[in-house]
Design a protein around this motif. Structure first.
Motif, PDB file in Angstrom:
ATOM      1  N   VAL A  55       0.531  -1.442   0.124  1.00  0.00           N
ATOM      2  CA  VAL A  55       0.074   0.101  -0.239  1.00  0.00           C
ATOM      3  C   VAL A  55       0.869   1.358  -0.189  1.00  0.00           C
ATOM      4  O   VAL A  55       0.487   2.535  -1.049  1.00  0.00           O
ATOM      5  CB  VAL A  55      -0.851   0.170   1.280  1.00  0.00           C
ATOM      6  CG1 VAL A  55      -1.723   1.248   1.399  1.00  0.00           C
ATOM      7  CG2 VAL A  55      -2.077  -1.186   1.016  1.00  0.00           C
ATOM      8  N   GLU A  56       1.961   1.050   0.648  1.00  0.00           N
ATOM      9  CA  GLU A  56       2.818   2.632   0.850  1.00  0.00           C
ATOM     10  C   GLU A  56       3.725   2.780  -0.878  1.00  0.00           C
ATOM     11  O   GLU A  56       3.572   3.717  -0.913  1.00  0.00           O
ATOM     12  CB  GLU A  56       4.476   2.640   1.996  1.00  0.00           C
ATOM     13  CG  GLU A  56       4.912   3.029   2.248  1.00  0.00           C
ATOM     14  CD  GLU A  56       5.661   3.139   3.084  1.00  0.00           C
ATOM     15  OE1 GLU A  56       6.956   3.886   3.394  1.00  0.00           O
ATOM     16  OE2 GLU A  56       5.883   2.029   3.585  1.00  0.00           O
ATOM     17  N   GLU A  59       0.712   3.853  -3.190  1.00  0.00           N
ATOM     18  CA  GLU A  59       0.202   4.898  -3.445  1.00  0.00           C
ATOM     19  C   GLU A  59       0.875   6.395  -3.176  1.00  0.00           C
ATOM     20  O   GLU A  59       0.666   6.967  -4.028  1.00  0.00           O
ATOM     21  CB  GLU A  59      -0.588   5.548  -1.371  1.00  0.00           C
ATOM     22  CG  GLU A  59      -1.754   4.486  -0.937  1.00  0.00           C
ATOM     23  CD  GLU A  59      -1.903   4.820   0.151  1.00  0.00           C
ATOM     24  OE1 GLU A  59      -1.163   5.145   0.862  1.00  0.00           O
ATOM     25  OE2 GLU A  59      -3.606   4.276   0.021  1.00  0.00           O
ATOM     26  N   GLY A  62       1.085   7.329  -6.680  1.00  0.00           N
ATOM     27  CA  GLY A  62      -0.291   7.998  -7.083  1.00  0.00           C
ATOM     28  C   GLY A  62      -1.450   7.068  -6.606  1.00  0.00           C
ATOM     29  O   GLY A  62      -2.686   7.439  -7.448  1.00  0.00           O
ATOM     30  N   PHE A  63      -1.104   6.219  -6.613  1.00  0.00           N
ATOM     31  CA  PHE A  63      -2.576   4.905  -6.427  1.00  0.00           C
ATOM     32  C   PHE A  63      -3.319   4.829  -5.521  1.00  0.00           C
ATOM     33  O   PHE A  63      -3.994   5.952  -4.819  1.00  0.00           O
ATOM     34  CB  PHE A  63      -2.327   3.371  -6.283  1.00  0.00           C
ATOM     35  CG  PHE A  63      -3.430   2.503  -6.135  1.00  0.00           C
ATOM     36  CD1 PHE A  63      -3.756   1.887  -7.062  1.00  0.00           C
ATOM     37  CD2 PHE A  63      -4.260   2.242  -4.583  1.00  0.00           C
ATOM     38  CE1 PHE A  63      -4.996   1.262  -6.566  1.00  0.00           C
ATOM     39  CE2 PHE A  63      -4.627   1.433  -4.266  1.00  0.00           C
ATOM     40  CZ  PHE A  63      -5.358   0.435  -6.003  1.00  0.00           C
ATOM     41  N   ALA A  64      -4.918   5.286  -6.228  1.00  0.00           N
ATOM     42  CA  ALA A  64      -5.838   5.933  -4.534  1.00  0.00           C
ATOM     43  C   ALA A  64      -7.418   4.566  -4.937  1.00  0.00           C
ATOM     44  O   ALA A  64      -7.487   3.925  -6.242  1.00  0.00           O
ATOM     45  CB  ALA A  64      -6.221   6.699  -5.406  1.00  0.00           C
ATOM     46  N   PRO A  74     -13.730   7.142  -3.495  1.00  0.00           N
ATOM     47  CA  PRO A  74     -12.902   6.453  -3.337  1.00  0.00           C
ATOM     48  C   PRO A  74     -12.982   5.746  -1.871  1.00  0.00           C
ATOM     49  O   PRO A  74     -13.552   5.891  -1.021  1.00  0.00           O
ATOM     50  CB  PRO A  74     -12.374   7.507  -2.546  1.00  0.00           C
ATOM     51  CG  PRO A  74     -12.627   9.032  -3.850  1.00  0.00           C
ATOM     52  CD  PRO A  74     -14.113   7.902  -3.921  1.00  0.00           C
ATOM     53  N   PRO A  76     -10.606   3.598   1.999  1.00  0.00           N
ATOM     54  CA  PRO A  76      -8.682   3.438   2.048  1.00  0.00           C
ATOM     55  C   PRO A  76      -8.783   1.937   1.051  1.00  0.00           C
ATOM     56  O   PRO A  76      -9.064   0.616   0.818  1.00  0.00           O
ATOM     57  CB  PRO A  76      -8.832   2.614   3.413  1.00  0.00           C
ATOM     58  CG  PRO A  76     -11.001   3.021   3.879  1.00  0.00           C
ATOM     59  CD  PRO A  76     -11.484   2.871   2.378  1.00  0.00           C
ATOM     60  N   ALA A  77      -6.992   1.788   1.079  1.00  0.00           N
ATOM     61  CA  ALA A  77      -7.006   0.510   0.669  1.00  0.00           C
ATOM     62  C   ALA A  77      -6.397  -0.470   1.539  1.00  0.00           C
ATOM     63  O   ALA A  77      -6.654  -2.060   1.610  1.00  0.00           O
ATOM     64  CB  ALA A  77      -5.271   0.606  -0.134  1.00  0.00           C
ATOM     65  N   HIS A 119      -4.685   3.551 -10.688  1.00  0.00           N
ATOM     66  CA  HIS A 119      -3.020   3.404 -10.947  1.00  0.00           C
ATOM     67  C   HIS A 119      -2.739   4.346 -11.610  1.00  0.00           C
ATOM     68  O   HIS A 119      -2.676   3.801 -13.605  1.00  0.00           O
ATOM     69  CB  HIS A 119      -2.718   2.523 -10.918  1.00  0.00           C
ATOM     70  CG  HIS A 119      -1.176   2.312 -10.475  1.00  0.00           C
ATOM     71  ND1 HIS A 119       0.082   2.934 -11.142  1.00  0.00           N
ATOM     72  CD2 HIS A 119      -0.252   1.888  -9.354  1.00  0.00           C
ATOM     73  CE1 HIS A 119       0.988   2.967 -10.800  1.00  0.00           C
ATOM     74  NE2 HIS A 119       1.085   1.786  -9.873  1.00  0.00           N
TER      75      HIS A 119
END
Length: 244
Positions: A55-56, A59, A62-64, A74, A76-77, A119
């Protein structure tokens, strides 16, 4: 005799899973139980670390994460285990017994994971069966225990169920991309021992290892327009991830 958890920590993950799965339901009895529970916990802690790293990295690019609907809302991942996670896992172990140790450990230590989203460097990532494991249903207002209890009661009341009971944890690969598909992925019950079955021929931990080895995106829906990720992206995502 060296314990299974010591062997697991020493790098014998595949051999340990083979040996523990071979025990079947005996794994819930001593002298195996505590050792097997320790292995399941180690697996979940490794999975939690892999999820956080993935996830880090995503993100940072720019991944959402977003819902698999027309609005792409939107979300949370990754949502770590909430205050009700322990109670949910304990309920599953008691009411859905025999319940796989690996799945209960995931609930306790990993939380809900949702890698469906946008992504900017790889718009087709949604066609790669992004990793999703939602057992606590944290982003849906919780209520996982009530939902599973209702489904379990309905299944048991059926005099001739057409299939085994399934604890759903993810939409199928097509639905993740907001395309009409098949039924959800889930854990088949009753459990067979330490690990859970995702379908008749696939173990939960093996499924997770496949996903992590692909950076969280293990399939290729080429008939739906899948395109390979940019050069180096998958290698960056998978670098130093741990085998479960």
């Amino acid at each position: 005799m060296v314990s299974h958890v010591a062997r697991y920590r020493a790098g014998e993950q595949d051999d340990v899973w083979r040996d523990l799965r071979a025990l079947g339901l005996r794994v819930f009895d001593e002298p195996h139980r505590e050792d097997a529970l320790a292995v399941a916990r180690e697996m979940a802690l490794r999975a939690r670390r892999n999820v956080e790293v993935l996830v880090e990295r995503l993100e940072a690019d720019g991944f959402a994460a977003a819902c698999n609907d027309d609005d792409a809302t939107p979300r949370p991942a990754h949502v770590p285990p909430g205050p009700d996670a322990e109670a949910l896992a304990a309920w599953m172990e008691e009411e859905l017994a025999p319940f796989p140790m690996t799945v209960a450990a995931w609930v306790r230590h990993v939380g809900d994971v949702w890698l469906v989203g946008d992504h900017p460097q790889w718009p087709e990532s949604v066609l790669a069966d992004p990793l999703v494991v939602e057992l606590e249903h944290s982003t849906h207002g919780g209520g996982a225990r009530g939902y599973y209890a209702q489904e379990w009661s309905r299944w048991r009341a059926d005099p001739d169920p057409v299939q085994a009971f399934q604890v759903d944890f993810a939409p199928d690969a097509l639905h993740k991309a907001n395309i009409s598909g098949d039924g959800p992925y889930g854990i088949l019950l009753p459990g067979e021992g330490v690990d859970g079955r995702v379908g008749p021929a696939l173990w939960f931990v093996d499924d997770l290892n496949t996903a992590f080895a692909a950076g969280g995106f293990p399939e290729e829906l080429r008939d739906e327009g899948y395109v390979d990720p940019p050069a180096g992206l998958r290698e960056t995502l998978t670098r130093d991830l741990l085998r479960l």
